[in-house]
Write a protein that holds these residues in place. Structure first.
Motif, short mmCIF file in Angstrom:
data_model
loop_
_atom_site.label_atom_id
_atom_site.label_comp_id
_atom_site.label_asym_id
_atom_site.label_seq_id
_atom_site.Cartn_x
_atom_site.Cartn_y
_atom_site.Cartn_z
N UNK A 70 5.23 2.11 -8.35
CA UNK A 70 4.43 0.88 -8.32
C UNK A 70 3.36 0.96 -7.24
N UNK A 71 3.70 1.55 -6.10
CA UNK A 71 2.69 1.74 -5.05
C UNK A 71 1.56 2.63 -5.56
N UNK A 72 1.91 3.70 -6.24
CA UNK A 72 0.89 4.60 -6.77
C UNK A 72 -0.03 3.87 -7.75
N UNK A 73 0.55 2.97 -8.55
CA UNK A 73 -0.25 2.20 -9.51
C UNK A 73 -1.25 1.29 -8.81
N UNK A 74 -0.95 0.91 -7.55
CA UNK A 74 -1.81 -0.05 -6.85
C UNK A 74 -2.63 0.59 -5.73
N UNK A 75 -2.68 1.90 -5.71
CA UNK A 75 -3.53 2.57 -4.73
C UNK A 75 -5.00 2.33 -5.08
N UNK A 112 12.23 -1.20 2.90
CA UNK A 112 11.67 -2.43 3.46
C UNK A 112 10.21 -2.21 3.84
N UNK A 113 9.90 -1.09 4.52
CA UNK A 113 8.52 -0.78 4.88
C UNK A 113 7.66 -0.55 3.64
N UNK A 114 8.23 0.14 2.66
CA UNK A 114 7.47 0.43 1.44
C UNK A 114 7.12 -0.85 0.69
N UNK A 115 8.06 -1.78 0.61
CA UNK A 115 7.78 -3.04 -0.08
C UNK A 115 6.77 -3.87 0.70
N UNK A 116 6.88 -3.83 2.04
CA UNK A 116 5.89 -4.54 2.86
C UNK A 116 4.50 -3.97 2.61
N UNK A 117 4.41 -2.65 2.51
CA UNK A 117 3.13 -2.02 2.21
C UNK A 117 2.62 -2.47 0.84
N UNK A 118 3.51 -2.46 -0.15
CA UNK A 118 3.12 -2.85 -1.51
C UNK A 118 2.65 -4.29 -1.54
N UNK A 119 3.32 -5.15 -0.80
CA UNK A 119 2.92 -6.56 -0.74
C UNK A 119 1.51 -6.69 -0.19
#
Length: 374
Positions: A70-75, A112-119
């Protein structure tokens, strides 16, 4: 459900939504076809993870992989170009840097850090939907992942203001096919979501059966119309599983003629479909030892109160198996039932059925001495 996930239900708080219902009753369909679009329409970013899809993999890794994807999709375009050149570490200024490939892995960013980044990257609330979440109890790394999600929820939801879509930056939705298993995530002060509550997933009922009958009747000849009340009863016979109802109706409509020259009724077809679903249970029962059967009966009889090795259970095993049963004997039987996929081991030596349909199956096999209609 969306109100609870986004924290806009004043009576629900921000603990998340925990839904329990038997397998194949429509949970996944509702989550993907209804809840996800509803959350998107409210400006949230739903992230759906199915822990049942590949049970051979560690659930914690499955969740981490979905977050990575999901992070990759939102880069941004710049970050995508950078990744193509071999960079895997991304960040927002000096606020947070995340190595995507190492999320949830030793030496990498926590979930937790990854989701914070995604947010931050998405600029909207994240709702993590974990289907069949009870599988997170099968390994210590998975339980650790659940604690990480809880930490992310608590950290991200501090100081949310009214300009946000809801009252959370991270909402959590967990479903399970067994209430006892799902409840293990919320019962006990040492569990990751202690204090939350499990809600019974609303099963489809007579209104669905009536709507489905109307839908089918528009395609049937006048002499093959199906009665709504009969469809509702057939739905009850197949334990409110939509796919099994559809199979029964399909076989009724297109089914073969019986030996007496008449077609089986819809209710008879419902029993046939249910028997087909239960055939695997019959086969497994036949292959069990008397002790394994005794242990399985005890699990079904005791439910939440089941204690595998107390004096009462050992006495019940011994009586039903017609042999003296020790704790090691009982443990071996439980291990065998786990290998058959009938029983799951939870935390602190607790055990529960993997599929609660076994309860109805055993009651039917015990109660009825004559064959069901076929």
């Amino acid at each position: 459900m969306a109100d609870i996930a986004l924290g806009t239900d004043p009576l629900a708080g921000n603990s998340g939504l925990f839904l329990a219902a038997p397998r194949r009753t429509g949970k996944s369909t509702l989550l993907k076809a209804d809840l996800v679009p509803e959350l998107e329409s409210r400006g949230a970013l739903p992230v759906y993870v199915d822990l049942w899809a590949d049970r051979s993999r560690d659930p914690g890794e499955v969740i981490a992989e979905k977050i990575r994807a999901t992070i990759q999709d939102h880069e941004s375009g710049i970050l995508k170009v950078a990744r193509k050149s071999g960079m895997s570490k991304i960040g927002i200024g000096s606020w947070l840097a995340v190595d995507i490939e190492k999320i949830g892995r030793p030496g990498g960013a926590t979930m937790a850090d990854a989701i914070a980044y995604l947010n931050k990257r998405a600029g909207r609330p994240i709702v993590l939907i974990v289907d069949e979440a009870q599988h997170a109890l099968t390994s210590q790394t998975s339980v650790t992942a659940m604690f990480s999600l809880k930490s992310a929820r608590d950290a991200l939801n501090i100081g949310v203001d009214s300009s946000d879509v809801g009252n959370v930056r991270l909402g959590l939705v967990f479903t399970g096919s067994h209430r006892d298993k799902l409840a293990s995530l919320v019962i006990g002060k040492n569990q990751p979501f202690f204090g939350a509550s499990v809600t019974d997933f609303p099963l489809l009922g007579a209104d669905f059966a009536a709507a489905y009958a109307d839908f089918v009747n528009t395609r049937l000849a006048g002499d093959r119309q199906i009665d709504k009340k009969v469809v509702a009863r057939a739905f009850e016979i197949v334990a409110f599983r939509p796919e099994l109802l559809q199979a029964a109706v399909r076989e009724y409509v297109t089914g073969s003629i019986g030996v007496n020259g008449s077609s089986p009724s819809l209710l008879e077809q419902a029993y046939v479909v249910r028997e087909r679903y239960w055939q695997e249970f019959d086969s497994q029962w036949t292959s069990m030892t008397p002790l394994q059967r005794a242990v399985l009966r005890r699990i079904i009889d005791q439910g939440e109160n089941y204690r595998p090795f107390d004096a009462d259970s050992l006495a019940a095993y011994s009586e039903n198996a017609n042999q003296q049963v020790t704790v090691p004997d009982a443990q071996s039987a439980l291990d065998a039932l786990r290998e058959k996929g009938l029983v799951i081991r939870m935390e602190r030596g607790r055990y529960a059925l993997d599929d609660t349909s076994l309860i109805d199956w055993l009651a039917d096999r015990t109660t009825y001495s004559t064959p069901r209609p076929s």
